[in-house]
Design a protein around this motif. Structure first.
Motif, PDB file in Angstrom:
ATOM      1  N   ASP A  94     -33.392  -7.245  31.397  1.00  0.00           N
ATOM      2  CA  ASP A  94     -33.718  -8.438  30.613  1.00  0.00           C
ATOM      3  C   ASP A  94     -34.197  -9.605  31.463  1.00  0.00           C
ATOM      4  N   THR A  95     -34.319  -9.399  32.788  1.00  0.00           N
ATOM      5  CA  THR A  95     -34.735 -10.512  33.653  1.00  0.00           C
ATOM      6  C   THR A  95     -35.897 -10.167  34.576  1.00  0.00           C
ATOM      7  N   LEU A  96     -36.158  -8.891  34.813  1.00  0.00           N
ATOM      8  CA  LEU A  96     -37.275  -8.499  35.675  1.00  0.00           C
ATOM      9  C   LEU A  96     -38.235  -7.603  34.883  1.00  0.00           C
ATOM     10  N   TYR A  97     -39.481  -8.041  34.795  1.00  0.00           N
ATOM     11  CA  TYR A  97     -40.510  -7.298  34.074  1.00  0.00           C
ATOM     12  C   TYR A  97     -41.615  -6.960  35.066  1.00  0.00           C
ATOM     13  N   VAL A  98     -41.962  -5.681  35.133  1.00  0.00           N
ATOM     14  CA  VAL A  98     -42.951  -5.211  36.099  1.00  0.00           C
ATOM     15  C   VAL A  98     -44.065  -4.496  35.355  1.00  0.00           C
ATOM     16  N   ALA A  99     -45.297  -4.950  35.563  1.00  0.00           N
ATOM     17  CA  ALA A  99     -46.468  -4.363  34.912  1.00  0.00           C
ATOM     18  C   ALA A  99     -47.336  -3.699  35.968  1.00  0.00           C
ATOM     19  N   PRO A 100     -47.222  -2.383  36.151  1.00  0.00           N
ATOM     20  CA  PRO A 100     -48.040  -1.695  37.150  1.00  0.00           C
ATOM     21  C   PRO A 100     -49.398  -1.294  36.585  1.00  0.00           C
ATOM     22  N   SER A 101     -50.435  -1.488  37.377  1.00  0.00           N
ATOM     23  CA  SER A 101     -51.786  -1.048  37.004  1.00  0.00           C
ATOM     24  C   SER A 101     -52.137  -1.481  35.581  1.00  0.00           C
ATOM     25  N   SER A 102     -51.958  -2.761  35.311  1.00  0.00           N
ATOM     26  CA  SER A 102     -52.179  -3.264  33.956  1.00  0.00           C
ATOM     27  C   SER A 102     -53.649  -3.307  33.567  1.00  0.00           C
ATOM     28  N   GLY A 103     -54.512  -3.485  34.569  1.00  0.00           N
ATOM     29  CA  GLY A 103     -55.936  -3.624  34.286  1.00  0.00           C
ATOM     30  C   GLY A 103     -56.307  -4.982  33.725  1.00  0.00           C
ATOM     31  N   LEU A 104     -55.366  -5.925  33.680  1.00  0.00           N
ATOM     32  CA  LEU A 104     -55.641  -7.250  33.148  1.00  0.00           C
ATOM     33  C   LEU A 104     -56.710  -7.973  33.955  1.00  0.00           C
ATOM     34  N   GLN A 105     -57.587  -8.657  33.255  1.00  0.00           N
ATOM     35  CA  GLN A 105     -58.587  -9.513  33.873  1.00  0.00           C
ATOM     36  C   GLN A 105     -58.370 -10.918  33.312  1.00  0.00           C
ATOM     37  N   LEU A 106     -57.853 -11.807  34.157  1.00  0.00           N
ATOM     38  CA  LEU A 106     -57.439 -13.122  33.687  1.00  0.00           C
ATOM     39  C   LEU A 106     -58.579 -13.933  33.080  1.00  0.00           C
ATOM     40  N   ASN A 107     -59.802 -13.641  33.492  1.00  0.00           N
ATOM     41  CA  ASN A 107     -60.954 -14.391  32.968  1.00  0.00           C
ATOM     42  C   ASN A 107     -61.440 -13.867  31.620  1.00  0.00           C
ATOM     43  N   GLU A 108     -60.831 -12.813  31.119  1.00  0.00           N
ATOM     44  CA  GLU A 108     -61.155 -12.292  29.794  1.00  0.00           C
ATOM     45  C   GLU A 108     -60.180 -12.881  28.773  1.00  0.00           C
ATOM     46  N   ALA A 109     -60.695 -13.488  27.735  1.00  0.00           N
ATOM     47  CA  ALA A 109     -59.865 -14.190  26.762  1.00  0.00           C
ATOM     48  C   ALA A 109     -58.793 -13.290  26.148  1.00  0.00           C
ATOM     49  N   ALA A 110     -59.152 -12.058  25.824  1.00  0.00           N
ATOM     50  CA  ALA A 110     -58.197 -11.145  25.196  1.00  0.00           C
ATOM     51  C   ALA A 110     -57.058 -10.799  26.146  1.00  0.00           C
ATOM     52  N   ASP A 111     -57.382 -10.561  27.411  1.00  0.00           N
ATOM     53  CA  ASP A 111     -56.359 -10.235  28.402  1.00  0.00           C
ATOM     54  C   ASP A 111     -55.465 -11.440  28.683  1.00  0.00           C
ATOM     55  N   TYR A 112     -56.077 -12.613  28.759  1.00  0.00           N
ATOM     56  CA  TYR A 112     -55.298 -13.842  28.952  1.00  0.00           C
ATOM     57  C   TYR A 112     -54.298 -14.011  27.815  1.00  0.00           C
ATOM     58  N   ALA A 113     -54.745 -13.751  26.602  1.00  0.00           N
ATOM     59  CA  ALA A 113     -53.870 -13.891  25.435  1.00  0.00           C
ATOM     60  C   ALA A 113     -52.709 -12.899  25.494  1.00  0.00           C
ATOM     61  N   ILE A 114     -52.981 -11.678  25.950  1.00  0.00           N
ATOM     62  CA  ILE A 114     -51.926 -10.666  26.083  1.00  0.00           C
ATOM     63  C   ILE A 114     -50.866 -11.134  27.078  1.00  0.00           C
ATOM     64  N   LEU A 115     -51.322 -11.643  28.221  1.00  0.00           N
ATOM     65  CA  LEU A 115     -50.392 -12.110  29.242  1.00  0.00           C
ATOM     66  C   LEU A 115     -49.592 -13.311  28.749  1.00  0.00           C
ATOM     67  N   ARG A 116     -50.271 -14.236  28.116  1.00  0.00           N
ATOM     68  CA  ARG A 116     -49.591 -15.428  27.599  1.00  0.00           C
ATOM     69  C   ARG A 116     -48.531 -15.055  26.575  1.00  0.00           C
ATOM     70  N   GLU A 117     -48.832 -14.114  25.702  1.00  0.00           N
ATOM     71  CA  GLU A 117     -47.885 -13.667  24.686  1.00  0.00           C
ATOM     72  C   GLU A 117     -46.673 -12.989  25.325  1.00  0.00           C
ATOM     73  N   LEU A 118     -46.921 -12.183  26.356  1.00  0.00           N
ATOM     74  CA  LEU A 118     -45.815 -11.523  27.058  1.00  0.00           C
ATOM     75  C   LEU A 118     -44.884 -12.557  27.687  1.00  0.00           C
ATOM     76  N   ILE A 119     -45.471 -13.554  28.329  1.00  0.00           N
ATOM     77  CA  ILE A 119     -44.671 -14.590  28.985  1.00  0.00           C
ATOM     78  C   ILE A 119     -43.834 -15.367  27.973  1.00  0.00           C
ATOM     79  N   THR A 120     -44.449 -15.767  26.886  1.00  0.00           N
ATOM     80  CA  THR A 120     -43.728 -16.573  25.896  1.00  0.00           C
ATOM     81  C   THR A 120     -42.697 -15.748  25.119  1.00  0.00           C
ATOM     82  N   SER A 121     -43.030 -14.516  24.775  1.00  0.00           N
ATOM     83  CA  SER A 121     -42.104 -13.697  23.978  1.00  0.00           C
ATOM     84  C   SER A 121     -40.879 -13.272  24.784  1.00  0.00           C
ATOM     85  N   ARG A 122     -41.067 -13.042  26.083  1.00  0.00           N
ATOM     86  CA  ARG A 122     -39.938 -12.640  26.938  1.00  0.00           C
ATOM     87  C   ARG A 122     -39.304 -13.829  27.664  1.00  0.00           C
ATOM     88  N   LYS A 123     -39.800 -15.023  27.401  1.00  0.00           N
ATOM     89  CA  LYS A 123     -39.275 -16.244  28.024  1.00  0.00           C
ATOM     90  C   LYS A 123     -39.278 -16.156  29.542  1.00  0.00           C
TER      91      LYS A 123
END
Length: 228
Positions: A99-128
């Motif tokens: 409940d305190t350490l979250y690890v995303a291996p080989s996510s393929g996220l591209q921070l400059n892509e709006a959809a990927d940014y939204a996914i990351l932002r949602e993960l951060i906010t939902s898991r606090k």
């Protein structure tokens, strides 16, 4: 345009996680050549944060900090082995960090892509999540690393925006520039220089250097705007 009210100036106090290296609301850039141990050191920092333990003899927050590691640096199996090894060294059961350490291996996220940014932002906010480690920065965007305008967008635009919107602190791992003609890993004299645009480093609140000497990883602060 906002102006500071100097007649009633009350700057917020610094909130150190590991003083003087990692501050809760700061952007830290960790620079080092491949194979110097920067990924291993920061994965250990993530486990220390998530378990509320000290790191490199720095006292730490004293309570678990929800931490996310976005790892694009190596195979998932190797990452799992490293986590198991580091947890064993700290006498921590990996399951206790669920409940305190979250690890995303080989996510393929591209921070400059709006959809990927939204996914990351949602993960951060939902898991606090309170702290994020990007390893390595080069793999997490589709921009030109050598173009100042692109790196300004990434560092001062996208990453700073993520910090403002979610309240997370960020550590970004970045590769050292290799001197012309040099192959492999060799100790350097003087300050290390990050690969690509200097905007990657200049945009950070502080910068750590990782260097390998005689098989030992040495971490040091090269610049810290927070230590005025």
């Amino acid at each position: 345009m906002k102006l500071l009210d100097l007649s009633n100036l009350h700057p917020p106090p610094l909130n150190w996680l590991y003083k003087p290296w990692l501050e809760r609301n700061a952007l830290t850039v960790i620079v080092g050549a491949g194979g110097t141990g920067k990924s291993y050191a920061m994965l250990d920092a993530a486990i220390a944060l998530a378990s509320g333990q000290s790191w490199l003899e720095m006292g730490g927050p004293g309570v678990p900090i929800r931490t996310l590691v976005v790892d694009e640096d190596g195979p998932e199996a190797e990452l799992m082995r490293r986590i198991a090894h580091l947890c064993a060294g700290r006498d921590v059961e990996p399951a206790s960090l669920a409940d305190t350490l979250y690890v995303a291996p080989s996510s393929g996220l591209q921070l400059n892509e709006a959809a990927d940014y939204a996914i990351l932002r949602e993960l951060i906010t939902s898991r606090k999540i309170e702290y994020v480690i990007f390893d390595a920065l080069i793999a997490l965007h589709g921009l030109d690393e050598n173009k100042t305008s692109d790196m300004k967008l990434l560092m001062r635009g996208i990453i700073r925006r993520l910090m403002r919107e979610t309240g997370v602190g960020v550590a970004a791992l970045h590769h050292e520039a290799r001197p012309a003609g040099q192959k492999g890993i060799a100790p350097r004299k003087g300050a290390m220089k990050g690969r690509g645009s200097v905007e990657i480093i200049n945009a950070g609140d502080n910068q750590l250097h990782v260097e390998a000497r005689d098989g030992i990883s040495i971490l040091a602060t090269s610049r810290n705007r927070l230590m005025a």
